[in-house]
Design a protein around this motif. Structure first.
Motif, short mmCIF file in Angstrom:
data_model
loop_
_atom_site.label_atom_id
_atom_site.label_comp_id
_atom_site.label_asym_id
_atom_site.label_seq_id
_atom_site.Cartn_x
_atom_site.Cartn_y
_atom_site.Cartn_z
N ARG A 1 0.93 -1.41 0.17
CA ARG A 1 0.09 -0.13 -0.20
C ARG A 1 1.01 1.27 0.06
N LEU A 2 1.97 1.13 0.76
CA LEU A 2 2.87 2.32 0.63
C LEU A 2 3.41 2.68 -0.59
N LEU A 3 3.88 1.50 -1.38
CA LEU A 3 4.26 1.55 -2.66
C LEU A 3 3.23 2.32 -3.60
N ILE B 1 14.81 -5.86 4.58
CA ILE B 1 13.59 -5.88 3.81
C ILE B 1 13.91 -5.94 2.26
N HIS B 2 15.20 -6.04 1.97
CA HIS B 2 15.69 -6.03 0.64
C HIS B 2 15.51 -7.63 0.11
N LEU C 1 10.11 1.48 -4.64
CA LEU C 1 10.34 -0.18 -4.52
C LEU C 1 11.90 -0.25 -4.55
N ASP C 2 12.59 0.91 -5.14
CA ASP C 2 14.10 0.83 -5.04
C ASP C 2 14.43 0.83 -3.48
N LEU C 3 13.85 1.62 -2.85
CA LEU C 3 14.29 1.89 -1.18
C LEU C 3 14.09 0.61 -0.55
N TYR C 4 13.16 -0.18 -0.95
CA TYR C 4 12.92 -1.55 -0.36
C TYR C 4 14.10 -2.56 -0.65
N HIS D 1 19.59 4.86 1.81
CA HIS D 1 19.28 4.37 3.27
C HIS D 1 18.46 5.44 3.99
N ASN D 2 18.62 6.63 3.77
CA ASN D 2 17.77 7.75 4.49
C ASN D 2 16.61 8.04 3.90
N LEU D 3 16.40 7.82 2.86
CA LEU D 3 15.15 7.83 2.02
C LEU D 3 14.27 6.59 2.66
#
Ligand SMILES: Cc1cc2nc3c(=O)[nH]c(=O)nc-3n(C[C@H](O)[C@H](O)[C@H](O)COP(=O)(O)OP(=O)(O)OC[C@H]3O[C@@H](n4cnc5c(N)ncnc54)[C@H](O)[C@@H]3O)c2cc1C
Ligand code: SF4
Ligand code: SF4
Lengths: 263, 667
Positions: free
Chosen positions: B28-30, B228-229, B275-278, B306-308
């Motif tokens: 849902r966040l995506l 999470i990756h 999704l990149d961040l995950y 990482h910070n994002l």
């Protein structure tokens, strides 16, 4: 506060200026025009003053110039000016400072003003007269070549600095006043994209001389440019090279004597 | 079903439900992100997963990747075994054997057993690296990130021991449980434990329970940690950019009432960018490839990602609450990413080249720059004259556009306006037109084209900056103005291809102009000149003996895969020896000029160009060969700073022309 900033359309400083065949002006073809550099400082200072004063302060750009000057006016509007008066009339094409000032004076009076910012000189003809003539015509004080500007709390006085030979001069003046701006006064902002978009909808009141009630500008001409002349080409520079100084000096003397015929 | 089975079943179901809830939350966040089309080309997408997830192709590009490979595959086999074991505890008598047969189950058991010990080995190496070797690439100034990494490694270690524990005790209780061949190490563990005098059923139960509880803990904990990756990397590889690398998105300026351009809030990224961040594994490979990071600038692509992600996770409640959009959204700049970080990026793409899960850093950095430039008009002051020069004189230098073709001098160079129709439009570019050394290169290119009898023309004063620099500086509006004007000009003439000596122009025309509806074959001069050599139209007879190294420009070697052509040209020149930079081709190291950095002060950290010059000085060569005018400038400046002006920097066109000139009969 009604803030006026004057804006002149002038050839870009990097443009290759060629004088037309008749010697009556420059060849405009291929020349890029911009806001005369010092007028950008004027617009910026006007915007800063408006931001400081808040309330119903307003920055109005006033320009005398051809139709193409609209592009430069839009740039000032994109920076944040509220509206503009553009006096555009074929009769003032070959303007000179006195006419320009007279036209500006009328337009500014019609609009109303508390303070006027302009450039210390236009980057094309470098005359630096308009602000002074305008000050006389409006009968207000003028401060030229300002490098700093500060409005008083009450908003009816300003303290300025002017760069003079060897130092700064600190001046206090009453408003209304006309201030001509020097480099260093501020860093003009780069218009943001929302600013550019908004500028497209801002009002530019285009006026002809008749709209100002000035039927005949030509009658006021006080000076006339007789002819524009190209700058004579400078001589070529020759560098005498070589590690060996005495030989190089000998060669230099020879050149001075034989080629330059200076000795 | 025994009481123990029921309890396990309840916990298992509860954990699965919680895990499902978390995955749904992440999904849902995506979906809060903006749409982006990453659909289609399915076969290639599946293939990406096979190569880059299954075979871990990018992970294995570095030796430390072997550890990840082992842990990754170990994790898969062991998880399968764990599922079997959990189901066996819930439904006594259950086993994969009944479903898959003895052979397959035996093989799985063997894989579990063997990978178990390999994972242990990998973790010891990983911990050793993390705590003793402390390589630059694992460095991050977030203590939480370090704690997490250590906790997870430690727990996996314990998990494997526990696995041998319950498998070994099971063997002790029932030697027929699994054969020695199918579980050599568990049998060994059984032998070790046989002397410990444990109550076997109790010990077995404790080992299994702790093991499974840790697994359950993982399922809940992992989505909120760097692991999470495990969830993000596979879909990220699947949805990776299959087109040309680093092509920037085209902005739409149709809406004139828009108040905002670029990105300043996390949900303004696309779902794929989120999704990149995950997907980030926090491996730090991007960090140690990043020229900005390596020269002590505040930027690390690793930290940006990482910070994002941290920011996204902090904001998840607000984003997912019903009317959440109405709340004041926190700005990404400067709390999460600072302006200094953003402006330090050369857009060299080294981070994207290294990243195992194919994270796309540059678009994010440019999106944030776009916000600063377009909406806020906030950027390093030296950039303003550059923008203005591009607006007024269509080049970044403060030089009049009317002098754009002055470099031609008295060479007979035909103008497109005169010729109208020709084979090759030689795109000179801003540097080729205005920079003194760039002009030398332009004259060399023209010299070669004339020698080879190519039917070409230049645009002269009609040529405008290609817009690449403005685009990467975040000034998309200015870039599009330039792009559209150039397209108008191109359309006036008839030609078969564009040839340019500037990799930035090349990349622009090849992959970005098509976004604006203009497509034409575009060749870099190295490609075109090599063709001329191969077809016999140019012949290099050699030069005085020299030894040089070719530097791969980012937008040539990495972005466009043009690495062999310039080298092949140099190989055609007799008596020219070639050395190689350690970092080269796709993995070359930036000169420091990309992304508009050419036009900004480099006040933070040390200088990128000097770092690259130092790399060169180790090669003992006397020439640096370049194929980009900006690299040329950066090297010449770097050599000056190092007082090594004895070393010559030449464009491949210059050295080729010099080599051709030795034969007077053309070609
Ligand atoms: C400090 C100083 C020292 C000087 N020293 C000398 C000297 O040593 N010797 C000498 O011979 N002269 C000197 N002068 C005089 C000067 O060089 C010029 O003769 C004269 O000042 C030029 O005026 P100008 O018409 O060019 O002004 P302009 O260049 O026309 O412009 C001044 C400003 O007026 C406004 N303006 C002008 N035209 C327009 C327009 N069309 N629309 C809207 N706004 C406009 C702009 O804001 C512009 O920046 C000096 C002047 C000053 C102020
Ligand atoms: S593009 Fe290059 S400079 Fe920018 S973050 Fe990635 S590696 Fe660093
Ligand atoms: S962004 Fe990619 S390369 Fe960088 S740390 Fe994350 S996974 Fe590794």
């Amino acid at each position: 506060m009604k803030i006026i900033t004057l804006l002149k359309r002038a050839p870009d400083t990097e443009a290759r200026i060629l004088i037309n065949r008749e010697g009556t002006g420059i060849q405009e073809e291929g020349v890029k025009f911009v806001i005369s550099t010092y007028d950008e400082y004027a617009v910026e200072e006007g915007l800063r003053l408006k931001e400081k004063m808040g309330g119903d302060s307003k920055v109005t750009v006033v320009c005398v110039g051809p139709e193409e000057a609209t592009e430069m006016i839009r740039t000032a509007l994109a920076m944040g000016a509220d509206d503009a008066v553009h006096i555009c009339d074929p009769a003032i094409k070959e303007s000179e400072p006195f006419i320009t000032a007279a036209v500006l004076a009328k337009a500014i009076k019609d609009n109303g003003f508390d303070i006027i910012f302009c450039g210390k000189q236009a980057i094309d003809d470098d005359m630096a007269q308009v602000q002074s003539i305008l000050a006389e015509m409006l009968d207000i004080p003028q401060v030229n070549v300002a490098t700093s500007f500060e409005i008083s709390e009450s908003g009816d006085k300003a303290v300025l600095r002017r760069r003079i030979e060897g130092g700064d001069e600190k001046v206090e003046t009453q408003l209304p006043v006309i201030i001509s701006c020097e480099k260093g006064l501020n860093e003009p902002r780069y218009a943001s994209l929302p600013g550019i978009m908004k500028a497209k909808k801002k009002e530019i009141r285009t006026k002809a001389l008749a709209d100002l009630g000035m039927a005949d500008a030509q009658g006021e001409i006080r000076s006339k440019i007789l002819k524009w002349l190209p700058i004579p080409k400078g001589g070529e520079c020759k560098v005498v090279e070589g590690e060996d100084v005495p030989t190089a000096v000998k060669e230099l003397v020879r050149l001075l004597r034989e080629e330059a015929k200076a000795l | 079903m025994a009481i123990q089975g029921i309890i396990l079943l309840v916990i298992f179901v509860a954990v699965l439900a919680a895990f499902g809830y978390i995955v749904r939350l992440l999904y849902r966040l995506l979906r809060k992100g903006v749409d982006e089309d990453r659909f289609g080309q399915w076969a290639q997408r599946v293939n990406s997963v096979v190569v880059f997830v299954g075979a871990q192709a990018r992970v294995l590009a570095q030796p430390a990747g072997i550890g990840h490979f082992l842990i990754f595959w170990g994790f898969i086999f062991i998880t399968l075994g764990t599922i079997e074991h959990i189901l066996g505890m819930i439904f006594p008598g259950f086993g994969f054997e009944q479903i898959f047969g003895t052979k397959a189950t035996g093989a799985l058991s063997w894989l579990q057993d063997v990978f178990g010990i390999l994972v242990i080995g990998s973790i010891i190496v990983a911990l050793f690296r993390r705590f003793i070797l402390k390589p630059e690439r694992l460095k991050i100034d977030d203590p939480k990130a370090r704690r997490e990494a250590t906790l997870i490694l430690g727990l996996i270690f314990v998990l494997i021991l526990l696995m041998y524990g319950f498998r070994g005790t099971a063997i002790l209780m029932d030697p027929g449980e699994v054969s020695r061949a199918a579980a050599p190490l568990s049998h060994y563990a059984a032998r070790l434990m046989s002397g410990w005098g444990m109550n076997l059923p109790i010990a077995n139960g404790i080992f299994a329970w702790i093991h499974h509880l840790i697994i359950f803990f993982f399922l809940i904990y992992i989505p909120f940690s760097k692991h999470i990756h495990i969830l993000g990397a596979i879909p990220n590889v699947f949805f990776r950019n299959l087109g040309p690398m680093g092509t920037l998105s085209r902005m739409d300026f149709e809406d004139e009432s828009a108040e905002k351009f670029g990105i300043s809030e996390i949900q303004e990224f696309t779902w794929k960018q989120l999704l990149d961040l995950y997907a980030c594994t926090e491996c730090g490979r991007c960090q140690v490839a990043c020229p900005a990071y390596l020269t002590e600038k505040p930027l690390s692509p690793f930290r940006v990602i990482h910070n994002l992600r941290g920011h996204l996770m902090d904001e998840r409640k607000r984003l997912l609450s019903a009317g959440g959009d109405g709340d004041a959204s926190p700005q990404i700049i400067p709390e999460t990413v600072t302006e200094d970080e953003l402006w330090a990026c050369t857009t060299c793409g080294a981070c994207m080249q290294e990243c195992p899960p194919f994270i796309e850093h540059v678009q994010k950095i440019v999106d944030l720059r776009r916000f600063l430039v377009l909406t806020e008009s906030r950027f390093p002051s030296e950039m303003q004259p550059v923008f203005k020069n591009m607006e007024v004189n269509y080049n970044p230098w403060a030089l009049g556009y009317a002098s754009r073709a002055d470099w031609v001098g008295d060479m007979p160079v035909p103008l497109a306006a005169e010729k109208k129709s020709f084979d090759v439009l030689y795109w000179v570019g801003c540097a080729g037109s205005f920079d003194a050394r760039g002009q030398d290169v332009s004259r060399a290119v023209v010299g070669l084209l004339q020698r080879a009898g190519v039917d070409f023309a230049i645009l002269g004063t009609e040529e405008m900056c290609c817009g690449e620099t403005a685009r990467r500086m975040g000034n998309e509006y200015l870039a599009q103005t330039l792009i559209e004007s150039n397209i108008e000009t191109f359309k006036k003439y008839e030609f078969k291809m564009l040839v340019t000596a500037c990799p930035h122009g090349l990349n622009s025309f090849r992959v970005e102009y098509p976004q604006f509806g203009y497509e034409i074959p575009v060749l870099h001069h190295s490609e075109f000149l090599l063709d001329l050599i191969r077809s016999g139209k140019l012949r290099a007879d050699g030069i005085e003996k020299a030894r040089g190294a070719y530097h791969d420009s980012c937008y040539l070697g990495r972005y466009n895969g043009i690495a062999s052509q310039p080298r092949d040209i140099l190989r055609h020149i007799p008596r020219l020896g070639l050395a190689e930079f350690p970092r080269r081709e796709k993995r070359s190291f930036c000169c420091g000029a990309g992304g508009g950095r050419m036009w900004m002060e480099e006040t933070l950290g040390t200088r990128i160009n000097e770092a690259r010059v130092e790399e060169f000085l180790g090669l003992g060569a006397d020439h640096i060969f370049v194929a980009c005018p900006f690299c040329m400038t950066m090297f010449e400046d770097g050599l000056k700073a190092k007082e090594r002006e004895d070393i010559k920097v030449l464009d491949i066109a210059e050295i080729l022309l010099a080599a051709c000139k030795t034969n007077t009969d053309s070609p």
